[in-house]
Design a protein around this motif. Structure first.
Motif, PDB file in Angstrom:
ATOM      1  N   ALA A   1      19.342 -27.572   4.317  1.00 55.74           N
ATOM      2  CA  ALA A   1      20.018 -26.533   3.533  1.00 55.74           C
ATOM      3  C   ALA A   1      19.054 -25.411   3.164  1.00 55.74           C
ATOM      4  CB  ALA A   1      20.636 -27.137   2.273  1.00 55.74           C
ATOM      5  N   ALA A   2      17.827 -25.762   2.817  1.00 53.76           N
ATOM      6  CA  ALA A   2      16.823 -24.749   2.479  1.00 53.76           C
ATOM      7  C   ALA A   2      16.497 -23.896   3.708  1.00 53.76           C
ATOM      8  CB  ALA A   2      15.560 -25.415   1.931  1.00 53.76           C
ATOM      9  N   HIS A   3      16.419 -24.528   4.876  1.00 51.55           N
ATOM     10  CA  HIS A   3      16.133 -23.789   6.106  1.00 51.55           C
ATOM     11  C   HIS A   3      17.261 -22.813   6.438  1.00 51.55           C
ATOM     12  CE1 HIS A   3      15.664 -23.271  10.533  1.00 51.55           C
ATOM     13  NE2 HIS A   3      14.402 -23.104  10.136  1.00 51.55           N
ATOM     14  N   THR A   4      18.491 -23.273   6.316  1.00 55.61           N
ATOM     15  CA  THR A   4      19.644 -22.401   6.577  1.00 55.61           C
ATOM     16  C   THR A   4      19.653 -21.217   5.615  1.00 55.61           C
ATOM     17  OG1 THR A   4      20.939 -24.242   7.443  1.00 55.61           O
ATOM     18  CG2 THR A   4      22.168 -22.321   6.652  1.00 55.61           C
TER      19      THR A   4
ATOM     20  N   ALA B   1       0.834  -1.194   0.000  1.00 54.38           N
ATOM     21  CA  ALA B   1       0.000   0.000   0.000  1.00 54.38           C
ATOM     22  C   ALA B   1       0.871   1.247   0.000  1.00 54.38           C
ATOM     23  CB  ALA B   1      -0.897   0.002   1.236  1.00 54.38           C
ATOM     24  N   TRP B   2       0.324   2.310  -0.552  1.00 53.72           N
ATOM     25  CA  TRP B   2       0.982   3.606  -0.558  1.00 53.72           C
ATOM     26  C   TRP B   2       0.428   4.419   0.604  1.00 53.72           C
ATOM     27  CZ3 TRP B   2       4.871   6.329  -2.305  1.00 53.72           C
ATOM     28  CH2 TRP B   2       4.809   7.724  -2.317  1.00 53.72           C
ATOM     29  N   THR B   3       1.299   5.000   1.422  1.00 56.82           N
ATOM     30  CA  THR B   3       0.877   5.867   2.505  1.00 56.82           C
ATOM     31  C   THR B   3       1.190   7.291   2.093  1.00 56.82           C
ATOM     32  OG1 THR B   3       1.320   4.127   4.103  1.00 56.82           O
ATOM     33  CG2 THR B   3       1.090   6.349   4.975  1.00 56.82           C
ATOM     34  N   GLY B   4       0.162   7.977   1.628  1.00 54.56           N
ATOM     35  CA  GLY B   4       0.206   9.294   1.003  1.00 54.56           C
ATOM     36  C   GLY B   4       1.238  10.279   1.484  1.00 54.56           C
ATOM     37  N   ASP B   5       0.918  11.034   2.532  1.00 57.94           N
ATOM     38  CA  ASP B   5       1.768  12.144   2.946  1.00 57.94           C
ATOM     39  C   ASP B   5       3.152  11.703   3.418  1.00 57.94           C
ATOM     40  OD1 ASP B   5      -0.186  13.960   2.312  1.00 57.94           O
ATOM     41  OD2 ASP B   5      -1.026  14.008   4.330  1.00 57.94           O
ATOM     42  N   LEU B   6       3.284  10.447   3.784  1.00 56.40           N
ATOM     43  CA  LEU B   6       4.581   9.953   4.231  1.00 56.40           C
ATOM     44  C   LEU B   6       5.482   9.525   3.076  1.00 56.40           C
ATOM     45  CD1 LEU B   6       3.495   7.791   7.302  1.00 56.40           C
ATOM     46  CD2 LEU B   6       4.399  10.126   7.304  1.00 56.40           C
ATOM     47  N   HIS B   7       4.917   9.423   1.871  1.00 55.48           N
ATOM     48  CA  HIS B   7       5.667   8.944   0.697  1.00 55.48           C
ATOM     49  C   HIS B   7       6.310   7.593   0.988  1.00 55.48           C
ATOM     50  CE1 HIS B   7       5.378  12.543  -1.835  1.00 55.48           C
ATOM     51  NE2 HIS B   7       5.290  13.169  -0.678  1.00 55.48           N
ATOM     52  N   VAL B   8       5.500   6.676   1.514  1.00 53.08           N
ATOM     53  CA  VAL B   8       6.009   5.365   1.898  1.00 53.08           C
ATOM     54  C   VAL B   8       5.230   4.271   1.170  1.00 53.08           C
ATOM     55  CG1 VAL B   8       6.285   3.746   3.818  1.00 53.08           C
ATOM     56  CG2 VAL B   8       6.754   6.167   4.173  1.00 53.08           C
ATOM     57  N   ASP B   9       5.959   3.353   0.568  1.00 50.84           N
ATOM     58  CA  ASP B   9       5.393   2.136  -0.016  1.00 50.84           C
ATOM     59  C   ASP B   9       5.593   1.044   1.024  1.00 50.84           C
ATOM     60  OD1 ASP B   9       4.448   0.179  -1.762  1.00 50.84           O
ATOM     61  OD2 ASP B   9       6.361  -0.020  -2.812  1.00 50.84           O
ATOM     62  N   ILE B  10       4.530   0.262   1.299  1.00 51.60           N
ATOM     63  CA  ILE B  10       4.612  -0.775   2.332  1.00 51.60           C
ATOM     64  C   ILE B  10       4.245  -2.131   1.721  1.00 51.60           C
ATOM     65  CG2 ILE B  10       3.898  -1.463   4.646  1.00 51.60           C
ATOM     66  CD1 ILE B  10       3.029   1.447   5.107  1.00 51.60           C
ATOM     67  N   PRO B  11       5.170  -2.725   0.968  1.00 50.76           N
ATOM     68  CA  PRO B  11       4.879  -4.024   0.358  1.00 50.76           C
ATOM     69  C   PRO B  11       5.185  -5.194   1.286  1.00 50.76           C
ATOM     70  CG  PRO B  11       6.997  -3.247  -0.389  1.00 50.76           C
ATOM     71  CD  PRO B  11       6.434  -2.171   0.507  1.00 50.76           C
ATOM     72  N   LEU B  12       4.538  -6.308   0.989  1.00 55.01           N
ATOM     73  CA  LEU B  12       4.889  -7.587   1.598  1.00 55.01           C
ATOM     74  C   LEU B  12       5.819  -8.294   0.625  1.00 55.01           C
ATOM     75  CD1 LEU B  12       1.411  -8.786   2.874  1.00 55.01           C
ATOM     76  CD2 LEU B  12       3.308  -7.922   4.253  1.00 55.01           C
ATOM     77  N   ILE B  13       6.940  -8.754   1.113  1.00 58.32           N
ATOM     78  CA  ILE B  13       7.926  -9.460   0.297  1.00 58.32           C
ATOM     79  C   ILE B  13       7.901 -10.928   0.696  1.00 58.32           C
ATOM     80  CG2 ILE B  13      10.361  -9.665  -0.327  1.00 58.32           C
ATOM     81  CD1 ILE B  13       8.959  -7.023  -1.182  1.00 58.32           C
ATOM     82  N   GLU B  14       7.702 -11.791  -0.281  1.00 54.91           N
ATOM     83  CA  GLU B  14       7.708 -13.231  -0.024  1.00 54.91           C
ATOM     84  C   GLU B  14       8.986 -13.831  -0.577  1.00 54.91           C
ATOM     85  OE1 GLU B  14       4.397 -16.489  -0.478  1.00 54.91           O
ATOM     86  OE2 GLU B  14       5.297 -16.070  -2.433  1.00 54.91           O
ATOM     87  N   PHE B  15       9.626 -14.644   0.248  1.00 58.24           N
ATOM     88  CA  PHE B  15      10.768 -15.440  -0.202  1.00 58.24           C
ATOM     89  C   PHE B  15      10.305 -16.880  -0.352  1.00 58.24           C
ATOM     90  CE2 PHE B  15      13.872 -12.674   2.481  1.00 58.24           C
ATOM     91  CZ  PHE B  15      13.901 -11.713   1.502  1.00 58.24           C
ATOM     92  N   GLU B  16      10.581 -17.471  -1.496  1.00 60.84           N
ATOM     93  CA  GLU B  16      10.475 -18.917  -1.677  1.00 60.84           C
ATOM     94  C   GLU B  16      11.917 -19.396  -1.738  1.00 60.84           C
ATOM     95  OE1 GLU B  16       7.292 -20.587  -4.368  1.00 60.84           O
ATOM     96  OE2 GLU B  16       7.497 -18.537  -5.140  1.00 60.84           O
ATOM     97  N   VAL B  17      12.303 -20.183  -0.767  1.00 61.54           N
ATOM     98  CA  VAL B  17      13.706 -20.567  -0.618  1.00 61.54           C
ATOM     99  C   VAL B  17      13.855 -22.065  -0.816  1.00 61.54           C
ATOM    100  CG1 VAL B  17      15.713 -20.455   0.876  1.00 61.54           C
ATOM    101  CG2 VAL B  17      13.962 -18.657   1.011  1.00 61.54           C
ATOM    102  N   TYR B  18      14.768 -22.425  -1.699  1.00 60.44           N
ATOM    103  CA  TYR B  18      14.977 -23.822  -2.079  1.00 60.44           C
ATOM    104  C   TYR B  18      16.397 -24.258  -1.745  1.00 60.44           C
ATOM    105  CZ  TYR B  18      10.776 -23.212  -4.924  1.00 60.44           C
ATOM    106  OH  TYR B  18       9.494 -22.961  -5.350  1.00 60.44           O
ATOM    107  N   GLY B  19      16.555 -25.537  -1.505  1.00 58.76           N
ATOM    108  CA  GLY B  19      17.879 -26.100  -1.273  1.00 58.76           C
ATOM    109  C   GLY B  19      17.893 -27.576  -1.606  1.00 58.76           C
ATOM    110  N   PRO B  20      19.102 -28.167  -1.684  1.00 60.83           N
ATOM    111  CA  PRO B  20      19.218 -29.582  -2.023  1.00 60.83           C
ATOM    112  C   PRO B  20      18.669 -30.506  -0.936  1.00 60.83           C
ATOM    113  CG  PRO B  20      21.366 -28.652  -1.517  1.00 60.83           C
ATOM    114  CD  PRO B  20      20.397 -27.518  -1.528  1.00 60.83           C
ATOM    115  N   THR B  21      18.607 -29.984   0.296  1.00 60.15           N
ATOM    116  CA  THR B  21      18.020 -30.735   1.412  1.00 60.15           C
ATOM    117  C   THR B  21      17.119 -29.783   2.195  1.00 60.15           C
ATOM    118  OG1 THR B  21      19.754 -30.153   2.998  1.00 60.15           O
ATOM    119  CG2 THR B  21      20.114 -32.160   1.654  1.00 60.15           C
ATOM    120  N   LYS B  22      16.285 -30.359   3.041  1.00 61.65           N
ATOM    121  CA  LYS B  22      15.414 -29.530   3.871  1.00 61.65           C
ATOM    122  C   LYS B  22      16.259 -28.645   4.792  1.00 61.65           C
ATOM    123  CE  LYS B  22      11.333 -29.829   6.829  1.00 61.65           C
ATOM    124  NZ  LYS B  22      10.354 -30.713   7.468  1.00 61.65           N
TER     125      LYS B  22
END
Length: 135
Positions: free
Chosen positions: A76-79, A53-74
């Motif tokens: 390794a992906a967690h680390t 969302a855009w917060t008008g007078d503050l000139h701030v964008d407030i996005p949600l960032i999603e990471f999909e993280v992969y690894g050769p093992t469970k």
């Protein structure tokens, strides 16, 4: 109230740059989409904007960032997921170009989430909300 920008900043590209600069992620692919030949078993962090969302007078964008993280093992992906979270959480207060991370809040910590597209994948997903001053 001010008028929102005609386009939000490319926060995905900004977050990719932040993660790629972190030595702990140097052996992983960090991108907004999987590379050619990706099968879910490589070390990779996919970065996606999940709204915001855009917060008008503050000139701030407030996005949600999603990471999909992969690894050769469970494990390794967690680390790798923890390394990605740490790198983005550490961006608090830093300026990149004309954008400053004014807040970084974890919304959903790393959680195991099977991937039905890539059968052999070991995937963790996490969501981090950022506040990005735009000037």
């Amino acid at each position: 109230m001010t008028t929102p920008p005609s386009a939000f900043p490319d926060v995905e590209a900004l977050v990719v740059d932040v993660l790629q600069a972190d030595p702990a992620l140097s052996t992983a692919v960090v991108a907004v989409s999987p590379p050619a030949g990706f099968d879910g078993t490589q070390r990779a962090v996919m970065v996606n904007r999940r709204g915001g969302a855009w917060t008008g007078d503050l000139h701030v964008d407030i996005p949600l960032i999603e990471f999909e993280v992969y690894g050769p093992t469970k494990a390794a992906a967690h680390t790798l997921a923890n390394s990605a979270r740490r790198a983005l959480l550490a961006a608090l207060g830093k300026t990149y170009g004309t954008n400053t991370f004014t807040d970084v809040i974890e919304q959903d910590g790393p959680r195991w989430l099977p991937d039905y597209v890539y059968r052999g994948a070991n995937r963790y997903v996490c969501v981090i909300q950022v506040s990005l001053s735009v000037f």
